[in-house]
Design an enzyme around this catalytic site. Structure first.
Site, mmCIF file in Angstrom:
data_model
loop_
_atom_site.group_PDB
_atom_site.id
_atom_site.type_symbol
_atom_site.label_atom_id
_atom_site.label_comp_id
_atom_site.label_asym_id
_atom_site.label_seq_id
_atom_site.Cartn_x
_atom_site.Cartn_y
_atom_site.Cartn_z
ATOM 1 N N GLU A 81 -34.912 86.488 43.927
ATOM 2 C CA GLU A 81 -34.384 85.831 42.997
ATOM 3 C C GLU A 81 -34.876 85.426 41.852
ATOM 4 O O GLU A 81 -34.210 84.912 40.695
ATOM 5 C CB GLU A 81 -34.047 84.537 43.783
ATOM 6 C CG GLU A 81 -33.388 83.165 43.286
ATOM 7 C CD GLU A 81 -33.322 82.171 44.120
ATOM 8 O OE1 GLU A 81 -34.010 81.965 45.119
ATOM 9 O OE2 GLU A 81 -32.111 81.354 44.065
ATOM 10 N N GLU A 95 -28.912 78.394 52.369
ATOM 11 C CA GLU A 95 -27.909 78.382 51.312
ATOM 12 C C GLU A 95 -26.918 79.363 51.554
ATOM 13 O O GLU A 95 -25.651 78.944 52.073
ATOM 14 C CB GLU A 95 -28.369 78.639 50.049
ATOM 15 C CG GLU A 95 -27.770 78.664 48.978
ATOM 16 C CD GLU A 95 -28.589 78.075 47.626
ATOM 17 O OE1 GLU A 95 -29.780 77.599 47.764
ATOM 18 O OE2 GLU A 95 -28.246 78.499 46.442
HETATM 19 C C1 RAM Z 1 -29.349 78.957 43.180
HETATM 20 C C2 RAM Z 1 -29.434 80.356 43.487
HETATM 21 C C3 RAM Z 1 -27.878 80.845 43.012
HETATM 22 C C4 RAM Z 1 -27.468 80.274 41.682
HETATM 23 C C5 RAM Z 1 -27.566 78.685 41.674
HETATM 24 C C6 RAM Z 1 -27.149 78.057 40.296
HETATM 25 O O1 RAM Z 1 -29.031 78.251 44.101
HETATM 26 O O2 RAM Z 1 -30.290 80.856 42.608
HETATM 27 O O3 RAM Z 1 -27.957 82.334 43.091
HETATM 28 O O4 RAM Z 1 -26.161 80.882 41.411
HETATM 29 O O5 RAM Z 1 -28.867 78.317 42.061
#
Ligand code: RAM
Length: 880
Positions: A742, A468
């Site tokens: 996260e 990502e």
């Molecule tokens: C995921 C990650 C990222 C967030 C998006 C919406 O890919 O947590 O940090 O901004 O979602």
């Protein structure tokens, strides 16, 4: 009073090279042995040569004695700056008694190639080896001769891809240059001063080119998002003392070949076959007769701009703590810290033997590497030995997020000296320090800074391990203030604003990620996830919040002026997508990754619409656009009214009832006085009812502790800070976290790991509590009216079990430091230190104050003390 100029900077940098800014801004720091030191005037001299400057002649600019207390962002106002010009400057200042300081040490900046016509170099690449899916990284070289009498050698280099530049065998460039931009629009040029690296006679350039973001894998978008394969462009000018010039340009006369890097991809790792090394390929004496001619690309339509972002560097090396052999015969190391970068390997063995170096953030319960959360990313290097002595290897164009390193196929038994971890990120100098009496809080702060180091790599990314690593704008805006307290991100975020503006949609919508990597062009998300929209509330708003944050932290008004139109377009876009100023319940990320609390999209989106509008009004005011300030100010009031009508009950309950709806309404100023008090009660009730626990996601979490603190519930803020029960910051720390996760539930005792589909253990968003630690716990803040810490607000707010806090912030003026302590007898003691040419208003938490002979004044009904630079001590009784 005597002042000393201690540091001179240009465009936030020390002696920058290759600027394209026609009015660079100058900054200096001052020191004095006396209190309340102020500058009343300055004189800047800018000269075209060191000799002139030494004679005190400013032949490019002599500002004369300017009566001004400004010591940052002084715009150059001299002769027009010339392409490739070298400008030497110094400054002297006058203090209160009108006594002049000595001249500062000389500083300099150089200009880059200012017009496109001056670029004579051609873009060179190497044709793909058609049968290979993953292409080898091409090597390029060029021998050249230099005459005696060199005055200056300057190289201007960039790539569609990423490059490593070597001169006569020595590496010159930082890592992953020139960084990630929207390559369809712009690419950054790095300028190198090579004078010291070149000698009369034979010399050689060596270049290795990586696919990088341009042609390699970007996030989960696959590879070749911008182009098929990488290209390199460099123009070198060798200027002699006699005024003549030689040039070395990339063109068809260079030579190219594949080398030992079989492939190197940011997301998919690297394979390196040391048997294919070409010894001394980058030295002047190498015979390149069997190398090919490069492939010359017709041109490039984007902009060639001077690099704005700070270079990406190895900032620390890490030794592993332990190593153990696994049942499978491999070896797993623990680095003791979830970190980002790569591993350097030392190995001795048979030619052709392959060692795999694998990286993971966590271990499975059985002690094996937890790789599931990497999705398609491969955090591995394969190294094929050449079989000669001890071989030392590190990868070139890839990076990983990891705490654990596994060696597979290692010949012999590796020990703690067989690997070294390299910490790699955008080199944003450390600005903040923070230490408290509570080890857990210190650990949380350390985890926040590691999360930042792990994710600030050219752009603010969301995770360094899985496929990502995108510049998510929502994450960036909620964390921007914390980031700026931790490190000097002035240029890092200035660059990111270009990414945001380059990705802005024709409609005015700012995107969810920047650079948008062609998401919208390729309509990737529309097909994959039908809830994608380019204007997610709290994400697109980064286009306004980030410039505003740069203004608050650095007093930078140019960033506001430069992007003003883009911000206006964003607010107009939002307004056009409302009904009676209320945003619809459209699909968006909401308060992303909140826990058992769903904030309704329409509440969140309307609140953010109001917030962006309010900031735009403030920005217009700073820029002296009073009509706009009034217009957006009253639009904000109208949105706030519409918000109350649509979502707020008479008893202060807000639709959705989550902690986040309350903190947004409180922090964005959407409520009346009565409703505000009621909303605070509802917020606190929700927290209590959850056992003094939070439920906020990415957006709510940034405002949670500030909202409680500003509305009289500091006690609840401290409870949340040190809460150890799930969900909380301390829960992850109790379970060994060395970075911010996260998700609150990335791992829990009951469930183990969350879904591997989305579970980063190195993600800064939930670390936005760092802002609260500096602004409220330590109490170091800027005056919101002026911005940039010219005038600070020092308002420490002791609470919880904390008995002391020591913190400092390196502002543009110098270090602002505080230390507070609460004694057993309930005495609060505060030390404050302010840099010269700044002042502060100090607020104490209690009464019966004693302070260094400074008279108290009343401000907002509260006692306060106005101080100038220097060191001060205060004392008061803690309120009962
Ligand atoms: C995921 C990650 C990222 C967030 C998006 C919406 O890919 O947590 O940090 O901004 O979602």
């Amino acid at each position: 009073m005597t002042l000393r100029v201690t540091s001179c900077r240009t465009e936030y940098m020390h002696n920058p090279l290759g600027l394209d800014e026609r009015k660079p801004r100058l900054f200096w720091k001052l020191a004095s042995d006396e209190r309340s030191a102020v500058q009343i005037a300055y004189q800047v001299l800018v000269a075209r040569s060191e000799e002139q400057l030494n004679k005190d002649i400013g032949d490019a600019w002599d500002s004369g004695k300017v009566q001004s207390d400004q010591s940052t962002h002084i715009e150059y106002a001299g002769e027009p700056l010339e392409t490739e010009g070298c400008y030497y400057w110094k400054v002297r200042v006058w203090g209160a008694a009108d006594i002049a300081s000595d001249w500062s040490d000389p500083a300099l900046w150089t200009m880059g190639l200012l017009s496109r016509d001056e670029w004579k170099a051609l873009w060179i690449g190497r044709k793909s080896e058609s049968d290979l899916h993953m292409q080898p990284s091409p090597f390029f070289r060029k021998g050249f001769t230099v005459k005696v009498g060199v005055r200056r050698v300057t190289a201007y280099a960039t790539a569609l891809g990423v490059f490593e530049l070597r001169v006569n065998g020595a590496p010159i460039s930082a890592h992953f240059a020139p960084g990630w931009t929207d390559y369809d629009t712009r690419v950054q040029v790095t300028t190198f001063d090579l004078t010291e690296h070149i000698h009369p006679g034979d010399n050689a350039f060596g270049v290795i080119l990586g696919d990088g973001w341009y042609a390699g894998t970007v996030g989960f978008l696959g590879n070749k998002v911008y182009g098929e394969r990488p290209f390199f462009l460099m123009q070198v000018h060798i200027d002699y003392a006699d005024g003549t010039r030689d040039s070395v340009l990339t063109d068809a006369s260079w030579k190219t070949s594949r080398g030992p890097i079989v492939y190197s991809d940011m997301i998919l790792g690297e394979t390196y076959d040391a048997r294919l090394e070409k010894e001394e390929w980058d030295s002047p004496y190498y015979d390149d007769a069997d190398w090919e001619s490069p492939d010359v690309r017709p041109g490039y339509n984007g902009l060639l701009v001077a690099a704005v972002e700070p270079p990406i560097r190895i900032t620390e090396t890490m030794r592993p703590l332990t190593v153990r052999q696994t049942a499978a015969g491999t070896y797993i190391y623990d680095m003791g810290q979830n970190m980002v970068g790569w591993t350097e390997l030392r190995v001795k063995g048979e030619r052709g033997k392959k060692v795999t170096v694998s990286h993971a953030e966590m271990l499975n319960p059985d002690g094996t590497m937890y790789l599931d959360n990497l999705r398609v990313a491969v955090q591995q290097e394969n190294y094929i030995l050449k079989g000669k002595d001890v071989e030392v290897y590190e990868p070139r164009f890839t990076f990983h997020g990891f705490r654990y390193v596994e060696l597979i196929g290692y010949p012999g038994v590796p020990d703690l000296d067989s690997i070294v971890g390299k910490v790699v990120h955008s080199d944003t100098p450390v600005a903040g320090k923070l230490e408290t009496s509570d080890e857990r809080v210190n650990k949380l702060y350390a985890n926040i800074t590691w999360g930042q180091r792990g994710n600030f790599l050219s752009v603010p990314t969301d995770c360094p391990q899985r496929d990502e690593r995108l510049g998510w704008t929502g994450d960036a805006q909620i964390f921007a203030r914390t980031a700026a307290y931790n490190m000097d991100v002035s240029r890092f975020f200035s660059k990111f604003m270009w990414d945001m503006v380059d990705s802005q949609q024709p409609s005015g919508a700012f995107t969810d990620v920047a650079p948008d990597a062609g998401w919208i062009r390729h309509k990737m998300w529309n097909t994959r996830l039908n809830w994608f929209a380019p204007d997610n509330a709290g994400w697109g708003d980064a286009g306004v919040v980030i410039p505003w944050t740069l203004y608050l932290m650095y007093g930078d008004t140019r960033i506001l002026a430069t992007h003003y139109e883009a911000m206006v377009r964003w607010v107009h876009y939002l307004k056009a997508n409302t009904t009676d100023l209320v945003r619809p319940n459209y699909a968006n990320y909401g308060d992303w990754l909140s826990i058992e609390a769903d904030t309704p999209n329409e509440v969140l989106a309307t609140a953010y619409f109001a917030y962006s509008t309010k900031l735009l009004a403030q920005i217009a005011h700073v820029l002296g656009k009073s009509e706009d300030a009034a217009k957006y100010g009253s639009l904000f009031e109208d949105i706030a009214l519409a918000f109350r009508k649509a979502f707020v009950n008479e008893d202060g309950r807000i639709h959705g009832g989550t902690q986040t709806v309350y903190v947004l309404a409180l922090q964005f100023g959407l409520l009346t006085d009565t409703l505000r008090d009621q909303a605070v009660d509802h917020l606190v009730a929700d927290i209590h009812q959850r056992g003094d626990r939070l439920s906020t996601g990415f957006l709510g979490v940034g405002y949670l502790l500030p909202a409680l603190t500003e509305h009289g519930r500091l006690d609840v803020a401290y409870k949340l800070l040190t809460q150890e029960a799930f969900p909380s910051w301390m829960y992850s720390i109790k379970h060994g976290a060395t970075t911010i996760w996260e998700r609150w539930d990335g791992w829990t005792e009951e469930q183990g790991f969350q879904t591997p589909q989305m579970n980063s253990f190195n993600h800064y968003s939930l670390g936005s509590v760092g802002e609260w630690m500096f602004r409220y716990m330590a109490g170091i803040d800027t005056d919101m009216v002026e911005g940039g810490f010219r005038h600070s607000v020092i308002k420490p707010q002791p609470g919880g079990e904390l008995t002391h806090v020591t913190a400092s912030y390196e502002s543009l003026y110098g270090t602002i430091a505080i230390a507070w302590q609460v004694s057993d007898s309930g005495q609060f003691h505060l030390k404050v230190s302010l840099p010269a040419n700044t002042s502060a208003t100090v607020y104490l938490p209690g009464d019966q104050c004693q302070m260094d002979g400074i008279p108290a004044a009343k401000q907002d009904g509260q006692k306060s003390y106005r101080i100038g630079s220097g060191e001060y001590e205060f004392q008061c009784a803690m309120p009962k």
